[in-house]
Scaffold this active site. Structure first.
Site, PDB file in Angstrom:
ATOM      1  N   ALA A 106       0.857  -1.188   0.000  1.00 57.43           N
ATOM      2  CA  ALA A 106       0.000   0.000   0.000  1.00 57.43           C
ATOM      3  C   ALA A 106       0.892   1.237   0.000  1.00 57.43           C
ATOM      4  O   ALA A 106       2.113   1.126   0.126  1.00 57.43           O
ATOM      5  CB  ALA A 106      -0.887   0.008   1.246  1.00 57.43           C
ATOM      6  N   LYS A 107       0.322   2.396  -0.140  1.00 56.33           N
ATOM      7  CA  LYS A 107       1.061   3.646   0.029  1.00 56.33           C
ATOM      8  C   LYS A 107       0.070   4.760   0.271  1.00 56.33           C
ATOM      9  O   LYS A 107      -1.085   4.679  -0.177  1.00 56.33           O
ATOM     10  CB  LYS A 107       1.890   3.973  -1.221  1.00 56.33           C
ATOM     11  CG  LYS A 107       3.062   4.882  -0.952  1.00 56.33           C
ATOM     12  CD  LYS A 107       4.228   4.109  -0.359  1.00 56.33           C
ATOM     13  CE  LYS A 107       5.410   4.984  -0.066  1.00 56.33           C
ATOM     14  NZ  LYS A 107       6.581   4.156   0.295  1.00 56.33           N
TER      15      LYS A 107
END
Ligand code: NAD
Length: 419
Positions: A106-107
């Site tokens: 994720a980010k």
């Protein structure tokens, strides 16, 4: 130079396509693996200190979770875009697979310039952002961490905001916290330590040693400064480093500990450091050194820069510093490039160790953390070299993606397609 975010996503897909030629992952699964599962945009109304309301925009992208909960940092920078966040989330998904952590990727990011924000404004933005993405994150779903311009302070605010809503303290919802509230010893320097370990292993693989090399590091932030200090401790000679204001160079070696004491972004930038010669970031990238470590932003080593690189080896501490066009030039010029997926994985490995300690409600020593980090990186390095030599791939990046996409595809195949 700088964040060409749209191309960062297409660069990542190009890199995956190149690996697919060797990995031969089933096409249906591979197609899914190149696209994010979901991306949220949040608008953050925040009061500035002067009483004016300002709207900030933030994102959280959950790219893939075939191998475990989503995991990835949060970046504060004026050049953040949704595409960049998606690309970085995709990189995280491959990175956790390459170093064999039970995570997906994720980010997150907020478009803002931390240099223009007071501590209180940063706190209000962080808390509002955490509230905005609160329904997406959680210790078993998605675990944020620091990235550019965020650190233990922001992680503490995120953890507190999430905990306020849950009604009890949930340390394992974020990693990179201050040790006193569940952070792990060794997390702040983990990415830089990983860069140092991987650089040392690469030099050994090439029958060289840190004592015999000169190093230029672009970016003296968290990752670059720790890599500089830990490589110096291993005997390497850091001859140049930089920040956004410029670079410093000393052919006899920079006293990186002295520079570290002096350096404070905004207040004491690199271009005000007096104990070394001043050069530009462009010159730094072209210096005649043994090892070049880009540790700043994406897309700094373009095909044109790659033509003029004078280093023998590149170790990618930053995410996405080398474009696919530059990769072609570097292969042609026989300059080995250790990819970001491995070189900067120290941060997410120690984040995993922090999360494991939090979920077990047990604390490790710094020695235990560092030993585990080194063991995991060395084993990932050996696997990468094995694939690099056995699959006949052109470069280490392709080898890294072959391992990553085969692992993610295997997980996808076992889990099947819903519904
Ligand atoms: P940071 O904000 O602490 O430091 C970034 C450094 O780069 C600063 O010195 C800044 O002045 C410099 N910089 C910014 N723009 C520049 C430009 N255009 N030219 C030259 N220098 C420039 O960030 P960080 O946490 O050290 O992250 C650096 C890189 O490492 C990023 O690509 C990040 O995604 C990657 N990374 C960080 C971590 C982590 O744990 N912090 C983990 C994995 C990867």
């Amino acid at each position: 130079m700088g964040n060409q975010s749209d191309s960062m996503l297409s660069n990542m897909r190009t890199q995956m396509d190149r690996a697919q030629e060797y990995a031969q992952v089933e096409e249906n699964i591979f197609t899914r693996m190149k696209h994010p599962e979901r991306t949220l945009t949040v608008t953050l109304p925040v009061l500035r200190d002067d009483g004016e309301l300002e709207l900030f925009e933030g994102y959280r992208c959950q790219f893939g979770a075939a191998r475990g909960p989503y995991k990835g940092g949060v970046r504060y920078h004026p050049s953040v875009t949704m595409e960049e966040v998606i690309a970085l989330a995709g990189l995280m998904t491959s990175k956790t697979a390459l170093v064999d952590l039970p995570y997906g990727g994720a980010k997150g990011g907020i478009i803002c310039n931390p240099k223009d924000l007071s501590r209180d404004e940063m706190k209000r933005i962080t808390r509002r952002y955490t509230e905005g993405i609160r329904r997406m994150i959680g210790p078993k779903t998605d675990i944020p961490a620091p990235d550019m311009n965020t650190g233990p302070r922001e992680m503490a605010w995120m953890m507190d905001t999430y905990s306020v809503y849950e009604g009890y303290t949930v340390p394992e919802v974020v990693t990179g916290k201050p040790p006193v509230i569940g952070g792990t010893p060794g997390r702040v320097e983990a990415t830089g330590r990983g860069v140092a370990v991987v650089t040392e292993r690469t030099l050994e693989y090439l029958d060289r040693s840190p004592e015999d090399v000169t190093v230029a590091i672009q970016g003296f932030g968290n990752v670059g400064s720790w890599a500089a200090k830990l490589l110096t401790e291993r005997g390497a000679n850091i001859v140049a480093t930089s920040d956004v204001t410029g670079a410093v160079y000393d052919p006899d070696g920079i006293d990186v500990f002295d520079l570290d004491e002096f350096y404070e972004p905004g207040a004491h930038p690199i271009d005000e450091y007096e104990n070394a010669q001043h050069i530009s970031n462009d010159e730094l990238l072209r210096l005649d050194v043994d090892v070049l470590i880009p540790a700043a932003v994406a897309n700094t080593i373009t095909a044109d820069v790659a033509e003029e690189v004078n280093a023998d080896i590149i170790v990618e501490a930053a995410n996405g510093p080398t474009t696919p066009g530059a990769d072609d030039v570097l292969v042609e010029r026989d300059i080995p490039t250790v990819p970001d997926l491995l070189a900067n994985a120290g941060g997410v490995i120690v984040s995993y160790l922090e999360w494991v300690q939090n979920t077990q409600e047990y604390a490790w020593t710094k020695e235990e953390v560092n030993a585990d980090l080194e063991r995991r990186l060395e084993s990932a390095f050996d696997e990468l070299i094995e694939t690099y030599t056995e699959y006949g791939v052109p470069d280490m990046r392709t080898a890294a993606y072959v391992i990553a996409i085969e692992r993610i595809a295997e997980a996808n195949a076992h889990r099947g397609l819903f519904p």
